[in-house]
Every structure is written in structure tokens, then in C-alpha cells.
Design a protein around this motif. Structure first.
Motif, PDB file in Angstrom:
ATOM      1  N   ASN A  35       0.722  -1.070  -0.033  1.00  0.00           N
ATOM      2  CA  ASN A  35      -0.079  -0.034  -0.035  1.00  0.00           C
ATOM      3  C   ASN A  35       0.963   1.190   0.019  1.00  0.00           C
ATOM      4  O   ASN A  35       0.495   2.254  -0.220  1.00  0.00           O
ATOM      5  CB  ASN A  35      -0.883   0.254   1.301  1.00  0.00           C
ATOM      6  N   GLN A  36       2.334   0.859   0.264  1.00  0.00           N
ATOM      7  CA  GLN A  36       3.276   2.264   0.366  1.00  0.00           C
ATOM      8  C   GLN A  36       4.240   2.031  -0.699  1.00  0.00           C
ATOM      9  O   GLN A  36       4.326   3.015  -1.285  1.00  0.00           O
ATOM     10  CB  GLN A  36       3.607   2.340   1.692  1.00  0.00           C
ATOM     11  N   VAL A  37       4.818   1.028  -0.952  1.00  0.00           N
ATOM     12  CA  VAL A  37       5.617   0.645  -1.974  1.00  0.00           C
ATOM     13  C   VAL A  37       5.793  -0.547  -2.413  1.00  0.00           C
ATOM     14  O   VAL A  37       5.609  -1.808  -1.667  1.00  0.00           O
ATOM     15  CB  VAL A  37       7.099   1.096  -1.193  1.00  0.00           C
ATOM     16  N   ASP A  38       6.394  -0.788  -3.693  1.00  0.00           N
ATOM     17  CA  ASP A  38       6.476  -2.145  -4.411  1.00  0.00           C
ATOM     18  C   ASP A  38       8.038  -2.165  -4.552  1.00  0.00           C
ATOM     19  O   ASP A  38       8.866  -1.375  -5.137  1.00  0.00           O
ATOM     20  CB  ASP A  38       5.916  -2.116  -5.510  1.00  0.00           C
ATOM     21  N   CYS A  39       8.668  -3.331  -3.785  1.00  0.00           N
ATOM     22  CA  CYS A  39      10.199  -3.436  -3.753  1.00  0.00           C
ATOM     23  C   CYS A  39      10.346  -4.843  -4.634  1.00  0.00           C
ATOM     24  O   CYS A  39       9.700  -5.564  -4.329  1.00  0.00           O
ATOM     25  CB  CYS A  39      10.499  -3.830  -2.270  1.00  0.00           C
ATOM     26  N   LYS A  40      11.269  -4.546  -5.369  1.00  0.00           N
ATOM     27  CA  LYS A  40      11.765  -5.713  -6.168  1.00  0.00           C
ATOM     28  C   LYS A  40      13.270  -6.082  -6.162  1.00  0.00           C
ATOM     29  O   LYS A  40      14.009  -4.858  -6.147  1.00  0.00           O
ATOM     30  CB  LYS A  40      11.473  -5.659  -7.686  1.00  0.00           C
ATOM     31  N   VAL A  41      13.784  -7.311  -6.215  1.00  0.00           N
ATOM     32  CA  VAL A  41      15.250  -7.393  -6.234  1.00  0.00           C
ATOM     33  C   VAL A  41      15.219  -8.076  -7.484  1.00  0.00           C
ATOM     34  O   VAL A  41      14.820  -9.183  -7.840  1.00  0.00           O
ATOM     35  CB  VAL A  41      15.853  -8.056  -5.021  1.00  0.00           C
ATOM     36  N   SER A  42      16.689  -7.862  -8.438  1.00  0.00           N
ATOM     37  CA  SER A  42      16.869  -8.467  -9.279  1.00  0.00           C
ATOM     38  C   SER A  42      18.571  -8.543  -9.149  1.00  0.00           C
ATOM     39  O   SER A  42      19.290  -7.701  -9.209  1.00  0.00           O
ATOM     40  CB  SER A  42      16.603  -7.773 -10.473  1.00  0.00           C
ATOM     41  N   ASP A  43      19.072  -9.717  -9.038  1.00  0.00           N
ATOM     42  CA  ASP A  43      20.246  -9.842  -8.596  1.00  0.00           C
ATOM     43  C   ASP A  43      20.628  -9.066  -7.435  1.00  0.00           C
ATOM     44  O   ASP A  43      20.381  -9.116  -6.486  1.00  0.00           O
ATOM     45  CB  ASP A  43      21.301  -9.783 -10.237  1.00  0.00           C
ATOM     46  N   GLU A  44      21.577  -8.053  -7.868  1.00  0.00           N
ATOM     47  CA  GLU A  44      21.948  -7.059  -6.805  1.00  0.00           C
ATOM     48  C   GLU A  44      21.528  -5.865  -6.854  1.00  0.00           C
ATOM     49  O   GLU A  44      21.859  -4.769  -6.363  1.00  0.00           O
ATOM     50  CB  GLU A  44      23.594  -7.139  -6.595  1.00  0.00           C
ATOM     51  N   GLU A  45      20.699  -5.647  -7.545  1.00  0.00           N
ATOM     52  CA  GLU A  45      19.488  -4.459  -7.872  1.00  0.00           C
ATOM     53  C   GLU A  45      18.330  -4.314  -7.158  1.00  0.00           C
ATOM     54  O   GLU A  45      17.636  -5.188  -7.172  1.00  0.00           O
ATOM     55  CB  GLU A  45      19.400  -3.970  -9.284  1.00  0.00           C
ATOM     56  N   GLN A  55       2.254   9.100  -0.086  1.00  0.00           N
ATOM     57  CA  GLN A  55       3.298  10.103   0.117  1.00  0.00           C
ATOM     58  C   GLN A  55       3.783   9.951   1.459  1.00  0.00           C
ATOM     59  O   GLN A  55       2.889   9.689   2.513  1.00  0.00           O
ATOM     60  CB  GLN A  55       2.604  11.672   0.262  1.00  0.00           C
ATOM     61  N   GLY A  56       4.994   9.984   1.817  1.00  0.00           N
ATOM     62  CA  GLY A  56       5.487   9.655   3.166  1.00  0.00           C
ATOM     63  C   GLY A  56       6.681   8.981   3.174  1.00  0.00           C
ATOM     64  O   GLY A  56       7.303   8.612   1.996  1.00  0.00           O
ATOM     65  N   SER A  57       6.946   8.235   4.290  1.00  0.00           N
ATOM     66  CA  SER A  57       8.101   7.222   4.368  1.00  0.00           C
ATOM     67  C   SER A  57       7.719   5.839   4.235  1.00  0.00           C
ATOM     68  O   SER A  57       6.568   5.443   4.533  1.00  0.00           O
ATOM     69  CB  SER A  57       8.746   7.425   5.925  1.00  0.00           C
ATOM     70  N   ALA A  58       8.564   4.996   3.708  1.00  0.00           N
ATOM     71  CA  ALA A  58       8.241   3.704   3.521  1.00  0.00           C
ATOM     72  C   ALA A  58       9.401   2.779   3.583  1.00  0.00           C
ATOM     73  O   ALA A  58      10.386   3.397   3.548  1.00  0.00           O
ATOM     74  CB  ALA A  58       7.506   3.459   2.090  1.00  0.00           C
ATOM     75  N   SER A  59       9.237   1.570   3.712  1.00  0.00           N
ATOM     76  CA  SER A  59      10.513   0.780   3.981  1.00  0.00           C
ATOM     77  C   SER A  59      10.372  -0.753   3.330  1.00  0.00           C
ATOM     78  O   SER A  59       9.247  -1.038   3.091  1.00  0.00           O
ATOM     79  CB  SER A  59      11.012   0.789   5.290  1.00  0.00           C
TER      80      SER A  59
END
Length: 70
Positions: A35-45, A55-59
Motif C-alpha cells: 500500500n506504500q511501496v513495491d520493492c523488487k530485487v534482481s540480482d544485486e539491484e 506520500q510519506g516514508s516507506a521501507s
């Protein structure tokens, strides 16, 4: 045109980690609030895209694996 239009632009960065033997084999997203952020990892990125109209902080919590816990 009236008002302000915004769009969610992704942010990219490189991941790095060290352990005692210095051998990290992969990273994965362990926790995120979509609901705040979509995080994805590809190899080391790491890619982070804010949710629409957020709007605001997310982690993101990222787990690193080494050859001992793959």
C-alpha cells in the motif's frame, strides 16, 4: 490544466552485504507494505516504486543469503 499531477517513479540502487566468509549468494524482499511501496530485487539491484498517490516514508526489509543458508 488545473491541479497537480503526480506519478510514481521507481528508484533503483545496488545492494551489497558482507558476512564472515564474505560470500553472499542472493537477496530477496522479506517484507514490504504494497500500500506504500513495491520493492523488487534482481540480482544485486533493488527497485523501489511508491504506490499510486502515496506520500510519506516507506521501507522494505531485504534478506541476504550466503552459501550456508541458501
Amino acid at each position: 490544466m488545473t491541479g497537480v499531477q503526480t506519478c510514481a517513479l521507481p528508484i533503483y540502487g545496488n545492494l551489497s552485504a558482507n558476512d564472515l566468509d564474505g560470500y553472499i549468494t542472493k537477496f530477496e524482499i522479506a517484507e514490504e507494505d504494497v500500500n506504500q511501496v513495491d520493492c523488487k530485487v534482481s540480482d544485486e539491484e533493488l527497485g523501489v516504486t511508491p504506490a499510486e498517490d502515496f506520500q510519506g516514508s516507506a521501507s522494505c526489509v531485504i534478506r541476504a543469503y550466503d552459501n550456508e543458508n541458501d
